[in-house]
Design an enzyme around this catalytic site. Structure first.
Site, PDB file in Angstrom:
ATOM      1  N   SER A 598       0.844  -1.199   0.000  1.00 62.21           N
ATOM      2  CA  SER A 598       0.000   0.000   0.000  1.00 62.21           C
ATOM      3  C   SER A 598       0.876   1.244   0.000  1.00 62.21           C
ATOM      4  O   SER A 598       2.030   1.197   0.457  1.00 62.21           O
ATOM      5  CB  SER A 598      -0.873   0.011   1.259  1.00 62.21           C
ATOM      6  OG  SER A 598      -1.501   1.272   1.395  1.00 62.21           O
ATOM      7  N   TYR A 611      -2.521  -1.049  10.173  1.00 63.31           N
ATOM      8  CA  TYR A 611      -2.552  -1.268   8.725  1.00 63.31           C
ATOM      9  C   TYR A 611      -1.259  -0.769   8.092  1.00 63.31           C
ATOM     10  O   TYR A 611      -0.588  -1.495   7.348  1.00 63.31           O
ATOM     11  CB  TYR A 611      -3.759  -0.538   8.123  1.00 63.31           C
ATOM     12  CG  TYR A 611      -3.900  -0.712   6.630  1.00 63.31           C
ATOM     13  CD1 TYR A 611      -4.446  -1.875   6.098  1.00 63.31           C
ATOM     14  CD2 TYR A 611      -3.501   0.297   5.745  1.00 63.31           C
ATOM     15  CE1 TYR A 611      -4.581  -2.039   4.730  1.00 63.31           C
ATOM     16  CE2 TYR A 611      -3.635   0.141   4.370  1.00 63.31           C
ATOM     17  CZ  TYR A 611      -4.180  -1.028   3.863  1.00 63.31           C
ATOM     18  OH  TYR A 611      -4.314  -1.186   2.503  1.00 63.31           O
TER      19      TYR A 611
END
Ligand SMILES: [Zn+2]
Length: 730
Positions: A598, A611
């Site tokens: 990401s 995350y």
């Protein structure tokens, strides 16, 4: 109507009456093709001689509508039929007979195939088949040429001619094996001329042809012949002891289903690697009672060596299968592998010797020498083809061969086509030309690619993207329903393919849905084993599965959610790669692993600590795995940023939360679509390219990384974030 036991009489008068003549030919063809006992996939052809209006003269003219080259009776439409002036086809006989070089398998005979296109009626673009003379030269209006197992059993018996006379009396004539073409058409014409009472012809080593001047009568008579042949065979078969004594009786016993599944999973990827030394193949497993009775039998080794009979069988099945005499009761997986390895080597040598012995100066170069059918006692059959559909056709054809051998051995002795004749079909210039005319294979053809997370968002989009490039796609998700839904979308789009074979999951089409939990090694292993049963192995894995657990309003994330986030986003990807590596090594074919990281991996932000940190670890996992799995597997990552559209990670609540966080105006009753659009545009405005990022943009990157376009790239992460300068990798 009389009753049938071995075929189904499906003719519907009302339906037939509602169709025009060409439509009725398609209808008759579809009915015949729908029953495997009547003809095999792609095998046989049908015709009608129809009065049409000649576009050149406006006058009535007789036109032969006949199934054209390629295609399949079961799935044929009007487009699969060629239409030719019947008088011009008959006129070609003078042309052919005038050739000094005429004769069976002559150049003159082959030349007639191309000449037939001069007889095309009404600019029909469908190329005519090599069987056209058979249909044209037999005078009656309706002609069926079928490949029924029961009839081929007689055709492949040592005493075929005598048996034909015995079973059918005088109404079925006999013609010895001749390669399909002009000579065979002339031979049939002569038989009909000499004996007008003949209603059909047994074609040695091949099938049969039947006809009538009434279309329904033609269909019915075709079924009558098959019914008669089957009844005769089954009576003799039962009298000889039936299933208990077939093929000389059992030498080995079938293993229990769970044992078979484990052995297949253990052997398939390895075997796929072995037979894919030139080009990759897709596998199909057949393990029903019929095939098991054959592979377990005392006669299996002898009969397998004889090879298949019907000419259009061995273009797929090759001259013979590889039978391995492994004892399922006394030997283990390692012994099986050893015997298969020795068997493969011997097979390739045999094939090269067959080519050297039978080739002509003009023959095409030798093709792949690996077997396409492998028979293993206790387990069953494995068939190989360039894609799933072809591999199922190969399995279907060997199922047919087994049925033919069962029938022939019940009534007589099975004989195969002489090797030279088999070679002259396999390496026929016309077949070679057909192969050369085939469109180039797609970029991901012959590949099996697993997409984990295929149930939604980027994973679903990627599954569709790679299927468009010819990949077989294994859609994996936490829930069977969502995995199946994506697989069904792909299968509906591409079609199931044509072969009728494959046991259990191996009967699948170009895509299949499976459950898998990447945080559980046993679940990943079970999934990979299912992939082996479905396709024989796999080439690449794409992991798009991931979780985002937001911190609470105080910025805190509970420990269990922290562990959960790392478990899925880091450990899960590691488990997939580590477990798959065992199979990749067994298979020995180069592969690709693509993970998902990401933009957050390099941009610390408030409210997503677990995350972001997990994705930073995933970035490094890409690099570590690239080293671990080299040189066999390239490992890369895709780093998407804030794909809102279609993402499972952006449910309505999270979208609203984000809109509120960034002070973007919205109303509570606004449609989700509109909310998503607002948020996507807000994110887009923060990027250098200023356009919302879609799942399709991401799918492109995954496709690139599993293709060979970036074949020298490994250990890298590609960002697809619209250009976030703070997320530039360094
Ligand atoms: Zn045929």
């Amino acid at each position: 109507m009389k009753s049938y036991k071995y075929v189904n009489h499906l003719w519907d008068d009302a339906k037939a009456a509602s169709l025009d003549q060409a439509g009725r030919l398609v209808y008759r063809s579809n009915l015949l093709g729908s029953d495997q006992r009547v003809t095999n996939t792609g095998g046989g052809n049908t015709s009608s001689k129809i009065m049409e209006t000649d576009p050149l003269t406006g006058k009535p003219v007789e036109v032969l509508w006949v199934k054209g080259s390629g295609g399949d009776l079961r799935t044929s439409t009007r487009e699969n039929f060629s239409s030719l002036y019947q008088d011009k086809l008959i006129g070609m006989q003078a042309l052919y007979l005038g050739r000094a070089d005429k004769g069976p398998k002559s150049t003159a005979e082959d030349d007639m195939v191309a000449m037939a296109s001069h007889a095309t009626f009404n600019l029909n673009p469908r190329a005519s088949s090599i069987d056209t003379p058979l249909h044209s030269f037999i005078p009656p209006k309706f002609v069926d040429h079928m490949h029924p197992n029961a009839i081929i059993a007689i055709a492949a018996s040592a005493h075929c001619e005598k048996l034909t006379q015995q079973i059918f009396g005088g109404e079925m004539a006999y013609v010895k094996w001749l390669r399909p073409g002009f000579e065979l058409g002339l031979a049939m014409q002569e038989i009909v001329r000499q004996n007008p009472k003949v209603k059909s012809i047994m074609m040695g080593q091949h099938g049969f042809i039947s006809w009538d001047n009434d279309e329904k009568a033609c269909y019915t008579y075709t079924l009558d012949c098959i019914e008669k042949a089957a009844a005769y065979i089954e009576e003799k078969y039962a009298a000889k002891g039936g299933d208990a004594t077939v093929f000389g009786g059992a030498k080995y016993a079938t293993l229990a289903p769970e044992k078979r599944a484990a052995l297949f999973a253990g052997i398939l990827p390895w075997l796929r690697g072995q037979v894919s030394s030139q080009k990759r193949f897709i596998g199909t497993v057949q393990e029903d009672d019929k095939i098991l009775r054959f592979v377990n039998s005392k006669d299996a080794a002898r009969l397998a060596e004889l090879g298949t009979s019907c000419p259009d069988h061995f273009l797929r099945t090759k001259i013979k299968p590889l039978y391995v005499d492994w004892n399922p009761q006394a030997e283990d997986l390692a012994a099986l592998k050893k015997k298969l390895a020795a068997g493969l080597e011997a097979y390739r040598k045999d094939y090269a010797a067959y080519y050297a012995k039978c080739k002509h100066p003009t023959s095409p170069a030798i093709r792949d020498a690996n077997p396409t059918v492998v028979l293993i006692p206790g387990l069953g059959m494995i068939a190989w083809g360039k894609d799933k559909s072809e591999s199922r056709v190969t399995a279907e054809f060997y199922n047919c061969a087994v049925e033919v051998m069962r029938g022939a051995e019940a009534i007589d002795t099975y004989i195969a086509l002489p090797q030279q004749e088999a070679f002259d079909i396999e390496y026929w210039q016309l077949e070679e030309a057909k192969l050369k005319r085939m469109p180039a294979e797609k970029e991901l053809a012959r590949q099996v690619i697993i997409v984990i997370g295929a149930g939604s968002g980027i994973g679903k989009e990627t599954a569709h993207r790679i299927s468009k490039e010819g990949a077989h796609v294994v859609c994996v998700d936490m829930k069977q329903e969502t995995a199946d839904a994506t697989a069904k979308e792909i299968t509906d789009k591409l079609g199931q393919g044509i072969g009728v074979a494959g046991s259990g999951i191996s009967g699948c089409g170009p895509a299949v849905g499976l459950v898998g939990n990447i945080t559980d090694r046993a679940s990943v292993r079970a999934m990979l084993d299912q992939v082996a049963l479905a396709y024989g192995g796999f080439d690449s894995i794409i992991v798009t599965a991931g979780v985002f657990w937001p911190s609470d309003t105080t910025g805190h994330i509970p420990d269990d959610k922290w562990f959960f986030t790392f478990n899925v986003n880091v450990t899960g990807s590691y488990i997939v790669g580590d477990e798959a590596a065992k199979t990749w090594k067994e298979q020995g074919l180069k592969g690709q692993l693509v993970l998902t990281t990401s933009a957050n991996a390099v941009v610390p932000k408030k409210g997503s600590i677990a995350y972001d940190t997990s994705k930073a670890a995933a970035n490094h996992l890409v690099r570590e795995m690239a080293i671990e799995l080299s040189p066999l597997v390239r490992v890369n990552g895709v780093a998407p940023a804030t794909v809102v559209q279609g993402s499972a990670m952006f449910p309505r609540d999270r979208v609203i939360g984000s809109l509120a966080k960034y002070n973007i105006p919205y109303t509570e009753d606004e449609a989700t679509d509109s909310l998503v659009k607002k948020l996507a545009q807000f994110y887009a405005d923060r990027t250098l390219t200023k356009a919302p990022i879609t799942p399709a943009d991401q799918a492109e990157a995954y496709f690139l990384l599993v293709s060979q376009r970036l074949s020298k790239t490994t250990g890298q992460v590609i960002t697809v974030d619209g250009g976030l300068h703070e997320a530039f990798l360094r």
